[in-house]
Write a protein that holds these residues in place. Structure first.
Motif, PDB file in Angstrom:
ATOM      1  N   ARG A  18     -13.891  21.333  -8.343  1.00  0.00           N
ATOM      2  CA  ARG A  18     -14.013  20.579  -9.586  1.00  0.00           C
ATOM      3  C   ARG A  18     -13.615  19.147  -9.286  1.00  0.00           C
ATOM      4  O   ARG A  18     -12.618  18.896  -8.619  1.00  0.00           O
ATOM      5  N   HIS A  21     -14.020  13.446 -13.697  1.00  0.00           N
ATOM      6  CA  HIS A  21     -15.186  12.802 -14.320  1.00  0.00           C
ATOM      7  C   HIS A  21     -14.954  11.292 -14.319  1.00  0.00           C
ATOM      8  O   HIS A  21     -14.698  10.668 -15.350  1.00  0.00           O
ATOM      9  N   ARG A  22     -15.016  10.713 -13.110  1.00  0.00           N
ATOM     10  CA  ARG A  22     -14.760   9.282 -12.903  1.00  0.00           C
ATOM     11  C   ARG A  22     -15.667   8.793 -11.785  1.00  0.00           C
ATOM     12  O   ARG A  22     -16.140   9.589 -10.976  1.00  0.00           O
ATOM     13  N   ALA A  61     -24.170  12.522 -13.299  1.00  0.00           N
ATOM     14  CA  ALA A  61     -23.256  13.288 -14.143  1.00  0.00           C
ATOM     15  C   ALA A  61     -22.140  12.404 -14.677  1.00  0.00           C
ATOM     16  O   ALA A  61     -21.773  12.479 -15.856  1.00  0.00           O
ATOM     17  N   VAL A  62     -21.594  11.543 -13.839  1.00  0.00           N
ATOM     18  CA  VAL A  62     -20.503  10.665 -14.270  1.00  0.00           C
ATOM     19  C   VAL A  62     -21.003   9.669 -15.321  1.00  0.00           C
ATOM     20  O   VAL A  62     -20.329   9.403 -16.314  1.00  0.00           O
ATOM     21  N   ARG A  66     -20.949  14.500 -20.289  1.00  0.00           N
ATOM     22  CA  ARG A  66     -19.571  14.730 -20.723  1.00  0.00           C
ATOM     23  C   ARG A  66     -18.828  15.495 -19.636  1.00  0.00           C
ATOM     24  O   ARG A  66     -19.440  16.264 -18.892  1.00  0.00           O
ATOM     25  N   PRO A  67     -17.513  15.316 -19.573  1.00  0.00           N
ATOM     26  CA  PRO A  67     -16.713  16.145 -18.670  1.00  0.00           C
ATOM     27  C   PRO A  67     -16.804  17.605 -19.118  1.00  0.00           C
ATOM     28  O   PRO A  67     -17.168  17.857 -20.255  1.00  0.00           O
ATOM     29  N   PRO A  68     -16.443  18.586 -18.329  1.00  0.00           N
ATOM     30  CA  PRO A  68     -15.999  18.460 -16.945  1.00  0.00           C
ATOM     31  C   PRO A  68     -17.177  18.361 -15.994  1.00  0.00           C
ATOM     32  O   PRO A  68     -18.312  18.649 -16.366  1.00  0.00           O
ATOM     33  N   LEU A  69     -16.889  18.007 -14.783  1.00  0.00           N
ATOM     34  CA  LEU A  69     -17.892  17.876 -13.736  1.00  0.00           C
ATOM     35  C   LEU A  69     -17.499  18.828 -12.612  1.00  0.00           C
ATOM     36  O   LEU A  69     -16.368  18.815 -12.163  1.00  0.00           O
ATOM     37  N   ASP A  90     -22.191  19.782 -15.293  1.00  0.00           N
ATOM     38  CA  ASP A  90     -21.420  18.879 -16.145  1.00  0.00           C
ATOM     39  C   ASP A  90     -21.348  19.448 -17.556  1.00  0.00           C
ATOM     40  O   ASP A  90     -21.872  20.522 -17.826  1.00  0.00           O
ATOM     41  N   SER A 132     -23.282  23.021 -21.368  1.00  0.00           N
ATOM     42  CA  SER A 132     -23.182  22.526 -19.995  1.00  0.00           C
ATOM     43  C   SER A 132     -24.533  22.657 -19.287  1.00  0.00           C
ATOM     44  O   SER A 132     -25.371  23.476 -19.653  1.00  0.00           O
TER      45      SER A 132
END
Length: 147
Positions: A18, A21-22, A61-62, A66-69, A90, A132
């Motif tokens: 995991r 998300h940055r 994706a970033v 939306r998070p999570p990634l 994502d 997702s």
């Protein structure tokens, strides 16, 4: 390592982790994939293609989700060739574009899908419950030749 990143879970032909998300997630994904591709004896040109497609999938994706990634890499044999399967899951489409997109010039956008189309033997999207989405690509990854 940030609190949302975990150490990769690995087997001989698979790794999963995991990512935060940055924007830094792209570099983190490449740092995980590069030695793994080397250990799988994937050739230099194929490794470069895999890393580029991986970077595009994580960046999209970033920027757009939306998070999570979550990042998943998988290697398996198909006939005589090796192939690498990359999947990035994502949280689904974001209501607005991510912060790193605002800092880029307009001409720096829109090449990712073209690169993936060009380098991947196949690619697609899988929708999951809860919104997702997994974006995936499969690439040829022939082994390095002995020098």
């Amino acid at each position: 390592m940030t609190t949302t990143e975990i150490s990769p879970s690995r087997t001989a032909d698979h790794t999963s982790c995991r990512l935060a998300h940055r924007p830094e997630a792209v570099g983190h994904a490449r740092r995980i994939a590069r030695p793994l591709l080397h250990s799988w004896r994937v050739g230099e040109e194929a490794s470069a293609s895999v890393l580029l497609v991986l970077s595009e999938l994580v960046t999209n994706a970033v920027v757009h989700a939306r998070p999570p990634l979550a990042l998943h890499l998988h290697l398996h044999r198909e006939h005589a060739d090796l192939r690498v399967w990359i999947a990035v899951t994502d949280g689904g489409p974001a209501t607005r574009t991510g912060c790193c997109a605002a800092s880029r010039a307009q001409d720096e956008h829109g090449r990712g899908l073209f690169l993936i189309d060009t380098l991947a033997t196949s690619h697609g999207t899988c929708m999951h419950g809860g919104g997702s989405i997994t974006h995936w690509a499969r690439l040829r990854a022939p082994a390095r030749t002995a020098a």
